[in-house]
Scaffold this motif. Structure first.
Motif, mmCIF file in Angstrom:
data_model
loop_
_atom_site.group_PDB
_atom_site.id
_atom_site.type_symbol
_atom_site.label_atom_id
_atom_site.label_comp_id
_atom_site.label_asym_id
_atom_site.label_seq_id
_atom_site.Cartn_x
_atom_site.Cartn_y
_atom_site.Cartn_z
ATOM 1 N N HIS A 1 -13.228 1.087 -5.542
ATOM 2 C CA HIS A 1 -11.603 0.936 -5.852
ATOM 3 C C HIS A 1 -11.168 -0.472 -5.778
ATOM 4 O O HIS A 1 -11.491 -1.482 -5.164
ATOM 5 C CB HIS A 1 -11.149 1.821 -4.616
ATOM 6 N N GLY A 2 -10.346 -0.540 -6.870
ATOM 7 C CA GLY A 2 -10.225 -1.986 -7.250
ATOM 8 C C GLY A 2 -9.237 -2.697 -6.072
ATOM 9 O O GLY A 2 -9.735 -3.970 -6.083
ATOM 10 N N ALA A 3 -8.434 -2.147 -5.485
ATOM 11 C CA ALA A 3 -7.937 -2.664 -4.280
ATOM 12 C C ALA A 3 -8.565 -2.616 -2.870
ATOM 13 O O ALA A 3 -8.194 -3.320 -1.864
ATOM 14 C CB ALA A 3 -6.436 -2.134 -4.073
ATOM 15 N N ARG A 4 -9.784 -2.240 -3.067
ATOM 16 C CA ARG A 4 -10.705 -2.297 -1.682
ATOM 17 C C ARG A 4 -11.727 -3.032 -1.830
ATOM 18 O O ARG A 4 -12.450 -3.194 -0.839
ATOM 19 C CB ARG A 4 -11.113 -1.001 -1.180
ATOM 20 N N LEU A 5 -12.187 -3.896 -2.857
ATOM 21 C CA LEU A 5 -13.168 -4.829 -2.997
ATOM 22 C C LEU A 5 -13.058 -5.792 -2.158
ATOM 23 O O LEU A 5 -11.917 -6.633 -2.030
ATOM 24 C CB LEU A 5 -13.096 -5.007 -4.611
ATOM 25 N N GLN B 1 -7.977 -8.561 3.316
ATOM 26 C CA GLN B 1 -6.980 -9.753 3.248
ATOM 27 C C GLN B 1 -6.669 -9.940 1.756
ATOM 28 O O GLN B 1 -5.509 -10.364 1.660
ATOM 29 C CB GLN B 1 -7.933 -11.144 3.696
ATOM 30 N N THR B 2 -7.490 -9.838 0.812
ATOM 31 C CA THR B 2 -7.206 -10.164 -0.557
ATOM 32 C C THR B 2 -5.941 -9.140 -1.099
ATOM 33 O O THR B 2 -5.105 -9.676 -1.578
ATOM 34 C CB THR B 2 -8.253 -9.770 -1.362
ATOM 35 N N ALA B 3 -6.341 -7.765 -0.927
ATOM 36 C CA ALA B 3 -5.367 -6.683 -1.424
ATOM 37 C C ALA B 3 -3.897 -7.192 -0.587
ATOM 38 O O ALA B 3 -2.868 -6.997 -1.088
ATOM 39 C CB ALA B 3 -5.766 -5.544 -0.925
ATOM 40 N N LEU B 4 -4.008 -7.391 0.841
ATOM 41 C CA LEU B 4 -2.860 -7.748 1.612
ATOM 42 C C LEU B 4 -2.066 -8.905 0.855
ATOM 43 O O LEU B 4 -0.817 -8.830 0.771
ATOM 44 C CB LEU B 4 -2.978 -7.999 2.913
ATOM 45 N N CYS C 1 -1.723 2.504 -3.862
ATOM 46 C CA CYS C 1 -2.767 3.202 -4.733
ATOM 47 C C CYS C 1 -4.110 3.888 -4.031
ATOM 48 O O CYS C 1 -5.208 3.991 -4.710
ATOM 49 C CB CYS C 1 -3.283 2.344 -5.908
ATOM 50 N N GLY C 2 -4.019 3.663 -2.385
ATOM 51 C CA GLY C 2 -5.273 4.026 -1.835
ATOM 52 C C GLY C 2 -5.752 2.763 -1.104
ATOM 53 O O GLY C 2 -6.892 2.829 -0.948
ATOM 54 N N GLU C 3 -5.067 1.627 -1.178
ATOM 55 C CA GLU C 3 -5.404 0.338 -0.561
ATOM 56 C C GLU C 3 -5.719 0.319 0.655
ATOM 57 O O GLU C 3 -6.684 -0.248 1.577
ATOM 58 C CB GLU C 3 -4.723 -0.747 -1.097
ATOM 59 N N ILE C 4 -5.092 1.147 1.709
ATOM 60 C CA ILE C 4 -5.042 1.082 2.962
ATOM 61 C C ILE C 4 -5.914 2.351 3.285
ATOM 62 O O ILE C 4 -5.970 3.764 2.884
ATOM 63 C CB ILE C 4 -3.538 1.441 3.365
#
Length: 296
Positions: free
Chosen positions: A149-153, A265-268, A292-295
């Motif tokens: 997932h792009g925002a969970r990498l 940390q990056t997504a936040l 988008c599912g980052e959490i």
């Protein structure tokens, strides 16, 4: 199936010349052939270690052109800042129905041991599944290609060519949180801090900063006495504390501390930059809502 390629460079889009990685048109052409790309958007080339916020904006605008009429878009990118770009694009394209797949490699494609071939072939197969969202495909040594997932990498470790993501394989979903947002980031007003033994908080000058993203150690713990003193000294700046699986009672911290346990940390960091750009009034509430599912 129409696949458009956005080639930015990185190891996957480079050739090794006299011991140095050089972004190469020949590498881009090779990638396009492997993918069977319909169009190539190669006007934005950069080594990912040099990426700044304005470069993320340029990348987004390039992808906006590439998405038009495509069944899927492949974005080749360097590994250094892959997680930053992936998080930014995941938020910016959270409502886009076209799959956007980011690909990277550990060695140039001219190296027989490069994982780039398998990654690119997997990207082509993945696009055929028609899953909307922003994803990162990468093959760790000795493993199969993984879909992230792009925002969970999670950024790769300096000494290893491995990528992992928070929560494993999870669906990409659009909650509508990012719709109508301005993604033209231009100023770095968010400070990232990681703890270390012998940490000297007096070295941090928060003048001009609008927020702090502060990580903890592996266990989610931190020297709370030193941290609280730092937060109290900057009570006018919100401090977002990543705590992992560690459960804290909010009342043990100063009022300007916001606990964020289930996001990278990056997504936040990227999410806060977007919130500040759009003058979000309640930044705490904003970061705790899924986009988008980052959490987790």
């Amino acid at each position: 199936m129409k696949i458009n390629l956005v080639a930015t460079g990185g190891t996957i889009g480079s050739r090794l010349i006299d011991g140095e990685l050089v972004i190469s048109d020949a590498a881009t052409a090779q990638i396009a052939t492997i993918l069977g790309a319909d169009k190539v958007f190669g006007e934005f080339k950069i080594h990912s270690s040099c990426v700044e916020l304005n470069d993320l904006v340029t990348l987004r605008k390039t992808i906006e052109k590439a998405v038009d009429g495509a069944d899927g878009v492949v974005v080749t990118h360097g590994t250094d800042t892959l997680a930053f770009s992936a998080s930014y694009l995941a938020f910016a394209f959270s409502s886009t129905k076209t799959p956007i797949v980011m690909c990277a490699a550990d060695q140039p494609l001219t190296d027989d041991d490069s994982n780039g071939y398998d990654v690119l072939k997997a990207a082509k197969s993945f696009i055929a599944r028609k899953k909307s969202g922003v994803f990162v495909l990468y093959k760790n040594p000795g493993e199969v290609v993984r879909i992230h997932h792009g925002a969970r990498l999670i950024p790769a470790h300096m000494h290893e060519n491995f990528y992992f993501s928070l929560g494993g394989n999870v669906p990409f979903k659009d909650t509508g949180l990012m719709r109508g947002m301005d993604f033209d980031l231009s100023e770095n007003k968010v400070l990232r801090i990681s703890p270390y033994v012998g940490m000297d908080y007096s070295a941090y000058n928060l003048k001009g900063y609008k927020a702090v993203v502060h990580s903890t150690y592996h266990s989610g713990r931190i020297d709370t006495a030193a941290f609280d003193k730092f937060a109290e000294q900057h009570s006018d700046v919100p401090v977002f504390l990543l705590t992992g699986n560690k459960k804290y009672s909010p009342d043990i911290f100063p009022d300007n501390v916001v606990l964020c346990p289930t996001i990278t940390q990056t997504a936040l960091y990227i999410k806060i930059l977007i919130g500040l750009k759009n003058n979000v009034k309640d930044l705490s509430a904003f970061v705790h809502k899924n986009a988008c599912g980052e959490i987790v």
